[in-house]
Design an enzyme around this catalytic site. Structure first.
Site, mmCIF file in Angstrom:
data_model
loop_
_atom_site.group_PDB
_atom_site.id
_atom_site.type_symbol
_atom_site.label_atom_id
_atom_site.label_comp_id
_atom_site.label_asym_id
_atom_site.label_seq_id
_atom_site.Cartn_x
_atom_site.Cartn_y
_atom_site.Cartn_z
ATOM 1 N N SER A 25 0.816 -1.214 0.000
ATOM 2 C CA SER A 25 0.000 0.000 0.000
ATOM 3 C C SER A 25 0.850 1.264 0.000
ATOM 4 O O SER A 25 0.735 2.108 0.878
ATOM 5 C CB SER A 25 -0.909 -0.029 1.244
ATOM 6 O OG SER A 25 -1.956 0.880 1.100
ATOM 7 N N CYS A 64 3.425 6.960 -6.954
ATOM 8 C CA CYS A 64 3.339 8.285 -7.566
ATOM 9 C C CYS A 64 4.230 9.307 -6.845
ATOM 10 O O CYS A 64 4.655 10.298 -7.439
ATOM 11 C CB CYS A 64 1.894 8.772 -7.550
ATOM 12 S SG CYS A 64 0.734 7.476 -8.037
ATOM 13 N N ASP A 89 -2.992 -2.384 -12.934
ATOM 14 C CA ASP A 89 -2.136 -2.291 -14.129
ATOM 15 C C ASP A 89 -2.046 -3.592 -14.918
ATOM 16 O O ASP A 89 -1.712 -3.585 -16.097
ATOM 17 C CB ASP A 89 -0.709 -1.902 -13.718
ATOM 18 C CG ASP A 89 -0.586 -0.452 -13.292
ATOM 19 O OD1 ASP A 89 -1.602 0.254 -13.270
ATOM 20 O OD2 ASP A 89 0.547 -0.032 -12.979
ATOM 21 N N TYR A 140 -15.389 32.584 -12.540
ATOM 22 C CA TYR A 140 -14.406 33.593 -12.974
ATOM 23 C C TYR A 140 -14.190 34.644 -11.900
ATOM 24 O O TYR A 140 -15.152 35.161 -11.305
ATOM 25 C CB TYR A 140 -14.877 34.299 -14.254
ATOM 26 C CG TYR A 140 -14.227 35.657 -14.436
ATOM 27 C CD1 TYR A 140 -12.864 35.749 -14.727
ATOM 28 C CD2 TYR A 140 -14.947 36.847 -14.269
ATOM 29 C CE1 TYR A 140 -12.249 36.989 -14.848
ATOM 30 C CE2 TYR A 140 -14.344 38.088 -14.393
ATOM 31 C CZ TYR A 140 -12.991 38.153 -14.673
ATOM 32 O OH TYR A 140 -12.383 39.367 -14.775
ATOM 33 N N TRP A 175 -13.367 34.606 -20.063
ATOM 34 C CA TRP A 175 -13.637 33.386 -20.835
ATOM 35 C C TRP A 175 -12.543 32.408 -20.441
ATOM 36 O O TRP A 175 -11.378 32.586 -20.823
ATOM 37 C CB TRP A 175 -13.573 33.658 -22.346
ATOM 38 C CG TRP A 175 -14.826 34.238 -22.899
ATOM 39 C CD1 TRP A 175 -15.137 35.567 -22.972
ATOM 40 C CD2 TRP A 175 -15.927 33.530 -23.454
ATOM 41 N NE1 TRP A 175 -16.375 35.723 -23.533
ATOM 42 C CE2 TRP A 175 -16.882 34.486 -23.847
ATOM 43 C CE3 TRP A 175 -16.218 32.178 -23.655
ATOM 44 C CZ2 TRP A 175 -18.098 34.143 -24.432
ATOM 45 C CZ3 TRP A 175 -17.425 31.840 -24.247
ATOM 46 C CH2 TRP A 175 -18.366 32.813 -24.626
ATOM 47 N N ARG A 178 -15.263 26.916 -27.841
ATOM 48 C CA ARG A 178 -15.912 27.810 -28.801
ATOM 49 C C ARG A 178 -15.203 27.753 -30.153
ATOM 50 O O ARG A 178 -15.832 27.649 -31.206
ATOM 51 C CB ARG A 178 -15.886 29.247 -28.251
ATOM 52 C CG ARG A 178 -16.828 30.194 -28.962
ATOM 53 C CD ARG A 178 -16.769 31.575 -28.359
ATOM 54 N NE ARG A 178 -15.431 32.144 -28.486
ATOM 55 C CZ ARG A 178 -14.952 33.125 -27.725
ATOM 56 N NH1 ARG A 178 -15.685 33.637 -26.767
ATOM 57 N NH2 ARG A 178 -13.751 33.609 -27.916
#
Ligand code: FAD
Length: 453
Positions: free
Chosen positions: A42, A46, A287, A430, A438, A446
């Site tokens: 365990s 990473c 894996d 935002y 945007w 877009r």
């Protein structure tokens, strides 16, 4: 008599399965034995590059749970024990105690196959020299860290995948002169399209890392049994007292093959959506197994902790007597090299072509925050959309701090089969310190919609 579950491989998939099974079945109903050939169970593979680079100083911090903690859950863990034989007809495994060198046979009622993947080591001369390493287990990380602290000066990382890049950053951070060698036109050739990979390659060079593209290693040369030089064709060579072989990973399926557990088209263990193999009583996850790619609808074998833990959980719930299914993958991944963030989800151009999907690609340049904000960093975002339908097929991001995790919005859209015209309407947050008005995700969607009209 309780049934006995044997877990082969004690990391992300195996221990997730064991924990979930235990939650549902008490020890008088299910005995759980785990065999793990390395010294740890365990653990967070990473985090290994960050231990090698000294960002994480205590290897214990990379252990999610110790064998003692599992013992408290009535899960018996044997580290340094390798399963060397599996006989599904007899319901038995042979286990070698790696310290004592002794073999013992254990019977099982249920078996969880979670052997993970192994680092690919090419058959080149010099691969057994001292100073030549792979990075897979915590034992590997300890060995590599030792070399770094003993004063390694010149490192060559062979392979430009994300693990190779993370190790390169770690060594660079530690002051080791580091070069990455990759056979492709740019780094990260399996996860990014070459145009995005080239951007990463150029930025890495700008940070002082050496990157050689389009080059293959011919052999490793040593002095007194230690690596000293990496030789490439055409008389090209690089000085190195540490070499890291980061040439990708392969599913660890030897035991399964020998036991007659069917593999799938990718060469990994074939499983159904409940993580059952085609052999009664044998489950598999992580894996070493295949998964369904939700965009291409093809079987894939992608090596990520995010996938392994979820598949292990599903297997454990089923072993525990409940019902769960694994819904497939997108291959969403993220990494960083110094302050450059790199992320992807879904299909690249090559993968879309292989899946027979007609697509158009759109790339935009924007900033992570409002352009006038002091911490604004550049970012490039690429999206692939299906011709005609406008369905999102994949996305890639390369940019400064704050760029990478935007991939999660794109992964969510991809998971929900959104079209780019739907994506561009999303009500994303935002304020100047967080995004332009945007958001780059909306700009890309877009533009992709305009391109596809
Ligand atoms: P493993 O973690 O490989 O575990 C399998 C275990 O089985 C191993 O411990 C092995 O020793 C043991 N074993 C194998 N055969 C036997 C046997 N016959 N008998 C006994 N034991 C056996 N994923 C991400 O999502 N994000 C990241 O940032 C990320 N970074 C990574 C960085 C590095 C350096 C590495 C190496 C991997 C990284 N990964 C990352 C991938 C992630 O760690 C793996 O996908 C995950 O660990 C897979 O879990 P697993 O349980 O399937 O396999």
């Amino acid at each position: 008599m309780p049934q006995r579950l044997i877990v082969v491989g004690g990391d992300a998939a195996g221990m997730s399965a064991a924990s979930q099974a235990r939650r549902r079945r008490a020890s008088d109903d299910l005995e759980i034995l785990v065999f793990e050939r390395s010294s740890f169970v365990s653990y967070s593979a990473c985090g290994e590059p960050y231990y090698v680079g000294g960002y994480v100083t205590d290897i214990g911090q990379l252990q999610v749970r110790t064998p003692e903690e599992f013992a408290a859950m009535d899960i018996t863990v044997h580290t340094r024990h390798e399963v060397t034989g599996l006989d599904p007809k007899a319901g038995k495994v042979t286990v070698r105690h790696l310290e004592a060198g002794t073999d013992t046979t254990f019977g099982y009622d249920l078996l969880m196959y979670a052997t993970g993947a192994t680092a690919f080591v090419p058959s080149i001369a010099g691969r057994d020299l001292a100073g030549v390493h792979v990075l897979r287990t915590l034992d590997d990380a300890l060995a590599l860290r030792r070399l770094v602290t003993e004063g390694a000066q010149h490192a060559v990382v062979v392979g430009g995948g994300y693990i190779g890049l993370e190790v390169a950053e770690a060594l660079h951070h530690h002051g080791v002169k580091t070069r990455v060698l990759t056979s492709g036109p740019a780094v990260l050739e399996r996860t990014l399209d070459p145009d995005m990979g080239t951007l990463v390659t150029e930025r890495m060079r700008g940070m002082g890392l050496e990157v050689s593209t389009g080059i293959r290693v011919h052999s490793l040369q040593g002095v007194d049994g230690r690596v000293a030089r990496v030789d490439c064709p055409g008389g090209v060579c690089f000085e190195a007292d540490v070499v890291i072989l980061g040439l990708g990973t392969r599913p660890e399926v030897q035991l399964a093959k020998e036991a007659g557990i069917p593999l799938g088209e990718t060469g990994a263990v074939a499983v159904n959506s409940r993580q059952q193999t085609k052999v009664e009583g044998i489950w598999a996850a992580g894996d070493c197994t295949e998964a369904l790619h939700r965009v291409s609808q093809r079987a894939v074998n992608i090596h990520l902790g995010t996938i392994a833990t979820k598949q292990g959980r599903v297997a454990g719930i089923n072993i525990g007597g409940e019902y769960a299914t694994f819904p497939g993958v997108l291959g969403t991944a993220i990494t960083k090299v110094c302050d450059l963030e790199i992320a992807c989800t879904g299909l690249t151009e090559a993968a879309a072509t292989a899946a027979g999907l007609a697509y158009h690609a759109t790339t935009i340049d924007s900033t992570t925050t409002a352009g006038y904000w002091p911490e604004a960093a550049n970012m490039r975002l690429k999206v692939l959309a299906e011709c005609g339908s406008g369905r999102l097929l994949g996305a890639q991001i390369v940019g400064g701090p704050g760029a990478g995790k935007r991939i999660d919005v794109l992964a969510t859209a991809l998971w929900s089969n959104m079209r780019v015209d739907e994506l561009m309407q999303l009500d994303l947050a935002y304020a100047p310190p967080f995004a332009p008005v945007w958001d780059p995700v909306l700009i890309a969607a877009r533009k992709a919609w305009e391109t596809g009209r």
